[in-house]
Structure formats: structure tokens, C-alpha cells
Design a protein around this motif. Structure first.
Motif, PDB file in Angstrom:
ATOM      1  N   ARG A 140      18.695 -38.659 -26.270  1.00 51.74           N
ATOM      2  CA  ARG A 140      17.929 -37.398 -25.879  1.00 51.74           C
ATOM      3  C   ARG A 140      18.848 -36.460 -24.975  1.00 51.74           C
ATOM      4  N   ARG A 162      13.365 -47.024 -31.905  1.00 53.00           N
ATOM      5  CA  ARG A 162      13.361 -45.677 -31.309  1.00 53.00           C
ATOM      6  C   ARG A 162      12.010 -44.850 -31.534  1.00 53.00           C
ATOM      7  N   GLN A 163      11.601 -45.186 -32.708  1.00 56.94           N
ATOM      8  CA  GLN A 163      10.135 -44.290 -32.728  1.00 56.94           C
ATOM      9  C   GLN A 163       9.201 -44.844 -32.012  1.00 56.94           C
ATOM     10  N   SER A 175       9.792 -43.142 -28.688  1.00 58.70           N
ATOM     11  CA  SER A 175       9.280 -41.597 -28.718  1.00 58.70           C
ATOM     12  C   SER A 175       7.800 -41.474 -28.385  1.00 58.70           C
ATOM     13  N   LEU A 232      10.396 -37.774 -32.071  1.00 58.24           N
ATOM     14  CA  LEU A 232      11.801 -38.210 -31.970  1.00 58.24           C
ATOM     15  C   LEU A 232      12.799 -37.044 -31.304  1.00 58.24           C
ATOM     16  N   PRO A 247       7.921 -42.794 -24.300  1.00 58.96           N
ATOM     17  CA  PRO A 247       9.101 -43.101 -23.557  1.00 58.96           C
ATOM     18  C   PRO A 247       9.239 -43.521 -21.973  1.00 58.96           C
TER      19      PRO A 247
END
Length: 247
Positions: free
Chosen positions: A123, A81-82, A85, A206, A88
Motif C-alpha cells: 500500500r 493479502r485479501q 485487506s 485491496l 489490516p
């Protein structure tokens, strides 16, 4: 950021130092001596780092093999996920929004918490209790928890989508914090200071909603903060083997 608009950074604990180092390292594994030397940058004693490593193994955060520690699968998902971020995956936006509406009649507290966490990772923002949405400009597979608890729809607001975006996300607040973090990264000189600011910048990324450009305020600082973090990571990757491997 405090009430006066000043950037405030929380000090890193031994666990935070270990976790931030491994989350920013690819592959996410390092020998104990390297983590001890990173801890030394912050004035953290070797024994304190080693206690943190032992506790993190016991908690399921790390796996140990010989003298090397690596992230477990749960934290590998966080690293993914990082990484996302920072770069993206987007697609051309035609004005549609993705909308998720909770359809499960009864949910345990743990199920609600899991959904909220999944929606944050996707998101999506909550318009009202049980209704989540965002512009359909991201490429992101939906986790099972989101698919099982919600019905998914595509639609578009009748009003100004930029006004809706401003209701769903605190865009001005995010931008102010991003600019402060970017300036702090530029100004930081000592490795420990840069590391602390960079960890905060990555956490902030994030929370970037990654909206289409026409829904954002002017001079949106998301891309600039990503560039500054990427520069830090390049320096960190070059520095870590030299520093952690010596002595």
C-alpha cells in the motif's frame, strides 16, 4: 464505475467463479461438485467449470487431489493479502512516513514489475519514478524484492500530510466506488448477484490505502464496506455446504 457515476460490474468467467469461491473459502479447497454447483448459480455449464479447473491446474493456479481442488502457494499468498485487506494490521501513527527509493542501477522489466506489485501489496504510492511512500501506520513485513531494490527511510513532509495523501491516492474516487459497492451489496438479493458484488468489493478493498484517520476525507467508507463484506462471507460460509453438498 462508469463516467456517469453508475456502478458497473464485469461478469464472472468460469475461472473467476472458481477462483473467487476458493479465495473466499477457508481452507481454500473444495470438491469439484461444489464448484460446479456454484457455477450453476451463474448459468455456467458443468462442462465449462470442469474445463476451467483443468486449465487452472495446468497453469499452476490449482492443485488436484482426487476430486478436490485447492489453491497453490502463489494464490495462497493472494488469499493472505485479501484477508489482510479486510482486517489490516495497523499501529498508532506518530506522523512518520516510510519512504522507499529505488537504488538498483539497472533493472530488468520483470524486476520493475515485481517491485511495482510488491509496493501495491504494501500500500505504498509512487510520488515520482522510483520514490514510494506512505504513512508509517501499517504493520507489514517487506518482501525480498522490495528490500533488495530499494533503500528505506523514515521521514515526514514539511507541508500538510493530508494534502500529500490526496496527491498520492484518489481518495474521493475510492470512496465513491466503495459507497456504490456497499449499496449494491445491501440491495442484492439473489446469491449470484451478491457473489458478483462481493467479489468486486473485495478487489476494491485491496486498493484501500488504509491511511490514518486524520488524513482521510470525512465519512470514509472503508470500515463500512468491510462490515458489509464480512456479512456476505458469513452468509456464504453457511450457505455453501448446504447448497454444494446436495444433489
Amino acid at each position: 464505475m462508469d463516467d456517469t457515476g453508475t456502478l458497473t460490474l464485469r461478469p464472472l468467467t468460469a475461472r473467476s467463479i472458481v477462483l473467487s469461491t476458493l479465495l473466499g473459502h477457508h481452507p481454500p479447497q473444495l470438491p469439484a461438485r461444489a464448484l460446479v454447483r456454484v457455477g450453476a448459480l451463474f448459468g455456467t455449464a458443468e462442462g465449462t467449470i470442469r474445463v476451467a479447473l483443468t486449465r487452472m491446474v495446468a497453469a499452476g493456479d490449482l492443485e488436484q487431489s482426487g476430486g478436490t481442488y485447492r489453491l497453490t502457494d502463489r494464490l495462497l499468498a493472494r488469499q493472505a493479502r485479501q484477508d489482510d485487506s479486510r482486517a489490516p494490521r495497523t499501529r498508532r501513527w506518530g506522523g512518520d512516513w516510510e519512504i522507499a527509493i529505488v537504488t538498483s542501477d539497472r533493472r530488468e522489466a520483470a524486476e520493475r514489475a515485481a517491485l511495482r506489485q510488491a509496493m501495491a501489496a504494501l500500500r505504498l504510492a509512487e510520488l515520482r519514478e522510483g520514490t514510494w511512500m506512505r504513512p508509517a501506520n501499517l504493520v507489514h513485513p517487506r518482501p525480498d524484492v522490495a528490500a533488495e531494490q530499494c533503500g528505506w527511510f523514515t521521514g515526514a513532509p514539511e507541508g500538510d500530510p493530508a494534502e500529500l495523501a490526496a496527491r498520492l491516492w484518489d481518495l474521493d474516487g475510492w470512496a465513491r466506488q466503495a459507497r456504490l459497492l456497499g449499496a449494491a451489496l445491501d440491495a442484492a438479493e439473489e446469491p449470484a448477484e451478491r457473489f458478483t458484488v462481493a467479489a468486486a468489493a473485495l478487489r476494491h478493498l485491496l486498493a484501500d490505502p488504509v491511511l490514518p484517520a486524520r488524513l482521510l476525507p470525512k465519512n470514509w467508507p472503508g470500515a463500512a464496506l468491510r462490515r458489509r463484506y464480512d456479512a456476505f462471507e458469513r452468509d456464504f460460509r453457511a450457505w455453501l455446504p448446504r447448497y454444494a453438498g446436495g444433489g
